[in-house]
Design a protein around this motif. Structure first.
Motif, PDB file in Angstrom:
ATOM      1  N   ILE A  41      -3.262   5.044  -8.512  1.00  0.00           N
ATOM      2  CA  ILE A  41      -2.727   4.163  -7.463  1.00  0.00           C
ATOM      3  C   ILE A  41      -3.792   3.956  -6.380  1.00  0.00           C
ATOM      4  CG2 ILE A  41      -1.635   5.818  -5.840  1.00  0.00           C
ATOM      5  CD1 ILE A  41      -0.027   2.562  -7.078  1.00  0.00           C
ATOM      6  N   LEU A  77      -5.840   1.245  -7.726  1.00  0.00           N
ATOM      7  CA  LEU A  77      -5.106  -0.024  -7.690  1.00  0.00           C
ATOM      8  C   LEU A  77      -5.109  -0.601  -6.272  1.00  0.00           C
ATOM      9  CD1 LEU A  77      -1.746  -0.874  -9.408  1.00  0.00           C
ATOM     10  CD2 LEU A  77      -2.027  -1.328  -6.962  1.00  0.00           C
ATOM     11  N   GLY A  88       2.293   1.893   0.378  1.00  0.00           N
ATOM     12  CA  GLY A  88       3.319   2.570  -0.397  1.00  0.00           C
ATOM     13  C   GLY A  88       4.608   2.616   0.417  1.00  0.00           C
ATOM     14  N   ALA A 132       7.438   7.115  -3.169  1.00  0.00           N
ATOM     15  CA  ALA A 132       6.957   7.563  -4.479  1.00  0.00           C
ATOM     16  C   ALA A 132       7.865   8.674  -5.015  1.00  0.00           C
ATOM     17  CB  ALA A 132       5.507   7.996  -4.376  1.00  0.00           C
ATOM     18  N   VAL A 142       6.005  -0.277  -3.826  1.00  0.00           N
ATOM     19  CA  VAL A 142       4.949  -0.733  -2.923  1.00  0.00           C
ATOM     20  C   VAL A 142       5.350  -2.019  -2.206  1.00  0.00           C
ATOM     21  CG1 VAL A 142       3.173   0.304  -4.381  1.00  0.00           C
ATOM     22  CG2 VAL A 142       3.738  -2.103  -4.671  1.00  0.00           C
ATOM     23  N   ALA A 154      -1.617  -4.863 -12.261  1.00  0.00           N
ATOM     24  CA  ALA A 154      -1.152  -3.468 -12.290  1.00  0.00           C
ATOM     25  C   ALA A 154      -1.540  -2.752 -13.585  1.00  0.00           C
ATOM     26  CB  ALA A 154       0.357  -3.419 -12.090  1.00  0.00           C
ATOM     27  N   TYR A 162      -4.708  -0.773 -14.118  1.00  0.00           N
ATOM     28  CA  TYR A 162      -4.780   0.564 -13.515  1.00  0.00           C
ATOM     29  C   TYR A 162      -3.776   1.526 -14.156  1.00  0.00           C
ATOM     30  CZ  TYR A 162      -7.390  -2.203 -10.177  1.00  0.00           C
ATOM     31  OH  TYR A 162      -8.302  -3.050  -9.613  1.00  0.00           O
ATOM     32  N   PHE A 189      -0.431   0.872 -14.633  1.00  0.00           N
ATOM     33  CA  PHE A 189       0.954   0.740 -14.144  1.00  0.00           C
ATOM     34  C   PHE A 189       1.649  -0.479 -14.755  1.00  0.00           C
ATOM     35  CE2 PHE A 189      -1.053   3.251 -10.833  1.00  0.00           C
ATOM     36  CZ  PHE A 189      -0.065   4.156 -10.466  1.00  0.00           C
ATOM     37  N   TYR A 217       3.607   4.504 -13.670  1.00  0.00           N
ATOM     38  CA  TYR A 217       2.360   4.810 -14.364  1.00  0.00           C
ATOM     39  C   TYR A 217       2.656   5.234 -15.800  1.00  0.00           C
ATOM     40  CZ  TYR A 217      -2.135   6.747 -15.576  1.00  0.00           C
ATOM     41  OH  TYR A 217      -3.336   6.972 -16.210  1.00  0.00           O
TER      42      TYR A 217
END
Ligand SMILES: [Zn+2]
Length: 293
Positions: free
Chosen positions: A150, A153, A166, A169, A212, A238, A241, A243, A266
């Motif tokens: 992240i 990203l 963010g 999480a 996010v 996304a 990375y 995700f 992820y």
């Protein structure tokens, strides 16, 4: 190890923190508008210290989850199709299965596949990214591999002129439980289930998911996030990375959730890219049955 007194205190502390958090945190993806109220459980500095509600809930089954992440941090499984579906075992709740390998980066968590109540990721860290709140609390945390991803990203997005923040999480089973129970008390179980995840079934409990928003926090975890430049960037990038947009538009009958352009999960770059290129959901990718709401 620790004395009973100490353990009790820890449990009490966790419970009170959970209650505090319950007042402010989103239920499970499926609930909205958390970011709008950019909150945080009022001054409970100790919140960041307690990574573990481990001792608290022990209602469900007790799989071997004490040392899983040791082997889990790693690469996405190259044989995903066999992993999640095959790794669940039936539980007392009828259709809901308890995930046998909750530490797997590719674990499929949804309304039909629940994390064990005892599961707690062992490699949670604080990713070095901006959040819509300043407190150093649990919901900033992600598992190491997802945290590293992240960070990359967010850096990539910023480089493209799309700074992100963010919103939420990690969320522990205990927190999700308190939250869900509060909603049940307020609205009754049936209604609560429509907007809040039953404990164990929120992807946020994996430490691999994050909600996010744009860096201004506008439309955080709200429908109006859809179509923003941030949402468009995420849809496009996304997967690079690792995700995926876990709850895509028009797939609620399969995922069990309405479109949530802000909720990233992820899964590792290989699978993320495949899921994105095929334009499928994680459920379809694993050929599991659709999740009814
Ligand atoms: Zn979410």
């Amino acid at each position: 190890m620790k004395g009973i007194m100490k353990t009790n205190m820890k449990i009490k502390m966790n419970v009170s923190i959970a209650i505090l958090l319950a007042l402010t945190i989103v239920a499970g993806c499926g609930s909205k508008n958390e970011g709008a109220s950019t909150i945080s459980p009022s001054p409970t500095p100790s919140a960041s210290v307690t990574t573990s509600p481990t001792a608290t809930p022990s209602a469900g089954t007790t799989p071997a989850t004490t040392s899983p992440a040791a082997t889990a941090t790693g690469k996405p499984s190259s044989n995903p199709v066999t992993s999640p579906a095959a790794s669940s075992t039936p539980t007392k709740n009828g259709a809901v299965q308890v995930i046998a390998k909750p530490e797997s980066i590719t674990a499929l968590v949804n309304k039909m596949n629940s994390l064990p109540s005892s599961y707690e990721p062992t490699d949670l860290v604080y990713p070095n990214i901006a959040f819509t709140f300043s407190e150093k609390i649990d919901k900033r945390k992600m598992r190491q591999v997802a945290a590293t991803a992240i960070e990359k990203l967010f850096a990539g997005a910023a480089k493209d002129g799309v700074p992100l923040a963010g919103v939420s999480a990690y969320r522990s089973y205990a927190t999700q439980k308190s939250l869900f129970e509060a909603y049940v008390k307020k609205d009754g179980e049936e209604k609560a289930k429509t907007y809040s995840a039953v404990p164990g079934t929120s992807e946020h409990e994996t430490g691999l998911a994050i909600d996010v928003a744009g860096s201004n926090g506008k439309c955080a975890a709200s429908d109006c996030f859809g179509g923003t430049k941030e949402a468009i960037w995420l849809e496009k990038h996304a997967s690079e990375y690792g995700f995926i947009i876990r709850y895509p538009q028009g797939k609620a009958a399969i995922t069990g959730y309405q479109y949530e352009p802000w909720h990233l999960r992820y899964v590792g770059t290989d699978i993320a890219k495949e899921i994105q290129s095929k334009n499928v959901t994680m459920e379809e990718y694993y050929h599991t049955v659709p999740v009814s709401k």
